[in-house]
Design an enzyme around this catalytic site. Structure first.
Site, PDB file in Angstrom:
ATOM      1  N   THR A  25       0.831  -1.223   0.000  1.00 38.90           N
ATOM      2  CA  THR A  25       0.000   0.000   0.000  1.00 38.90           C
ATOM      3  C   THR A  25       0.858   1.262   0.000  1.00 38.90           C
ATOM      4  O   THR A  25       0.421   2.319  -0.472  1.00 38.90           O
ATOM      5  CB  THR A  25      -0.956   0.034   1.203  1.00 38.90           C
ATOM      6  OG1 THR A  25      -0.213   0.181   2.429  1.00 38.90           O
ATOM      7  CG2 THR A  25      -1.813  -1.223   1.267  1.00 38.90           C
ATOM      8  N   PRO A  29      -0.868   7.278   0.862  1.00 35.81           N
ATOM      9  CA  PRO A  29      -0.918   5.859   0.471  1.00 35.81           C
ATOM     10  C   PRO A  29      -2.360   5.353   0.507  1.00 35.81           C
ATOM     11  O   PRO A  29      -3.025   5.471   1.537  1.00 35.81           O
ATOM     12  CB  PRO A  29      -0.075   5.170   1.540  1.00 35.81           C
ATOM     13  CG  PRO A  29      -0.194   6.046   2.743  1.00 35.81           C
ATOM     14  CD  PRO A  29      -0.442   7.448   2.257  1.00 35.81           C
ATOM     15  N   LEU A  30      -2.846   4.833  -0.589  1.00 36.98           N
ATOM     16  CA  LEU A  30      -4.237   4.354  -0.612  1.00 36.98           C
ATOM     17  C   LEU A  30      -4.284   2.903  -0.131  1.00 36.98           C
ATOM     18  O   LEU A  30      -4.464   1.956  -0.903  1.00 36.98           O
ATOM     19  CB  LEU A  30      -4.826   4.517  -2.009  1.00 36.98           C
ATOM     20  CG  LEU A  30      -5.179   5.960  -2.377  1.00 36.98           C
ATOM     21  CD1 LEU A  30      -5.933   6.011  -3.699  1.00 36.98           C
ATOM     22  CD2 LEU A  30      -6.001   6.643  -1.290  1.00 36.98           C
ATOM     23  N   HIS A  31      -4.168   2.754   1.200  1.00 36.93           N
ATOM     24  CA  HIS A  31      -4.125   1.419   1.802  1.00 36.93           C
ATOM     25  C   HIS A  31      -5.363   0.585   1.419  1.00 36.93           C
ATOM     26  O   HIS A  31      -5.266  -0.406   0.727  1.00 36.93           O
ATOM     27  CB  HIS A  31      -4.086   1.534   3.332  1.00 36.93           C
ATOM     28  CG  HIS A  31      -2.998   2.393   3.877  1.00 36.93           C
ATOM     29  ND1 HIS A  31      -1.660   2.082   3.806  1.00 36.93           N
ATOM     30  CD2 HIS A  31      -3.047   3.584   4.529  1.00 36.93           C
ATOM     31  CE1 HIS A  31      -0.938   3.016   4.399  1.00 36.93           C
ATOM     32  NE2 HIS A  31      -1.764   3.938   4.849  1.00 36.93           N
ATOM     33  N   ASP A  32      -6.522   1.006   1.892  1.00 38.83           N
ATOM     34  CA  ASP A  32      -7.722   0.167   1.787  1.00 38.83           C
ATOM     35  C   ASP A  32      -8.228  -0.029   0.358  1.00 38.83           C
ATOM     36  O   ASP A  32      -8.724  -1.129   0.037  1.00 38.83           O
ATOM     37  CB  ASP A  32      -8.839   0.734   2.675  1.00 38.83           C
ATOM     38  CG  ASP A  32      -8.445   0.712   4.155  1.00 38.83           C
ATOM     39  OD1 ASP A  32      -8.969   1.528   4.920  1.00 38.83           O
ATOM     40  OD2 ASP A  32      -7.592  -0.127   4.525  1.00 38.83           O
TER      41      ASP A  32
END
Ligand code: RIB
Ligand code: CA
Length: 313
Positions: free
Chosen positions: A196, A241-244
């Site tokens: 991510t 950061p586009l984790h999900d």
């Protein structure tokens, strides 16, 4: 691509919001049976409110949203306002939601849905601490074998921790819950910080969200504008950061991601490394390979998919 039935378990959080929007914009691949909410980034009352707000932003006024656990299984709740802001959804100013939550508890919704649907046809997509999922497994062990797959955001190995030197937030908040999930013998795909942190909203990508000119596109640009501060300051990242959303994108196009089937265990004893995901990446033990641990992605392809799908809302 076979359409998947999913339950999204979430603690919005700006990145959760983008993950939910991407899922709601992708009916060809994803049928969201319901959204279950857990305390995490902010307390439960706010994660519930944010979940309703996001559904309304997407125009998903009939999406059932269920309130779940307000604290971890054994520990006090740790939140992340320092990352997501006081509301948990700082950035855009969105109207107070009018949608109501369902009366059923999130844990009971998970149990009843898995019992009602055909075996192995429902994927659980946890985007926050695993308290709701573990609580459902503890309350109704019979449902564990009914789960098709778990695709979760959490953990870290080479990237190490974002809330302690060794632990990622979702796992750290409720390590006992994570331990139950990782020992469930289910087919688990893990989207950790290792991947991510490569899904970064650079200025050009943020500009592309804003250029959509829609309420969703502008709101996502404002969310990621706000959300990037923490990671830029700590890691010098090029953007949020586009984790999900990696979880949702994996469901839509798993070929965007690369990982390895390995053993992953959760530290629940040592306070020094509490919540660490101990990933046997080099196969030095004979522990069971219980997880597909994702280490890399095609970030251009990820953002192309995300931006195209957000344009639909
Ligand atoms: O560590 C990142 C994870 O913690 C994401 O799911 C974010 O939303 C927070 O829940
Ligand atoms: Ca989250």
């Amino acid at each position: 691509m076979v359409k998947r039935k999913v339950i999204i378990d979430t603690d919005p959080g700006q990145d959760d919001a983008v993950a939910i929007l991407l899922a709601l914009a992708s009916p060809e691949e994803i049928e969201v049976l319901g959204i279950t909410v857990v305390a995490g980034n902010v307390p439960l009352d706010l994660t519930v409110k944010n979940s309703l707000t996001i559904c309304e932003l997407a125009g998903a006024f009939d999406m059932p949203v269920y309130a779940g656990c307000h604290k971890p299984l054994q520990r006090r709740l740790i939140t992340a306002e320092h990352v997501h802001g006081k509301t948990g959804l700082d950035g855009p100013s969105l109207p107070e939601p009018k949608m109501q939550i369902q009366a059923e508890h999130a844990v009971d919704f998970i149990i009843n849905t898995l019992r009602a649907e055909t075996n192995k046809t429902v994927t659980l997509c946890p985007l926050g601490p695993l308290t709701n999922i573990a609580s459902a497994f503890l309350k109704a062990p019979d449902i564990i074998e009914k789960v098709q797959q778990i695709v979760l955001m959490g953990g870290a190995y080479f990237e190490v921790g974002n809330i302690t030197p060794t632990a990622e937030f979702n796992i750290y908040v409720d390590p006992e819950a994570a331990d139950i999930v990782f020992k469930s013998n289910l087919d688990i795909t893990v989207l950790p910080l290792d991947v991510t942190h490569k899904a970064l909203v650079t200025k050009a990508r943020n500009d592309a969200f804003r250029a959509l000119g829609t309420p969703v596109g502008v709101a996502v640009a404002q969310m990621t504008d706000f959300f990037e501060r923490f990671d830029k300051e700590k890691y010098g990242s090029a953007g949020a950061p586009l984790h999900d959303p990696c979880v949702t994108a994996y469901l839509i196009n798993p070929d965007l991601f690369v990982g390895r089937h390995i053993n992953v265990m959760v530290e629940t004893a040592s306070e020094l490394t509490m919540g660490m995901t101990v990933a046997d990446w080099w196969g030095v033990t004979d522990r069971p390979k219980n997880a597909l641990f994702i280490g890399d992605l095609d970030s251009e392809g990820f953002f192309k998919l995300l931006t195209e799908r957000l344009a639909r809302l």
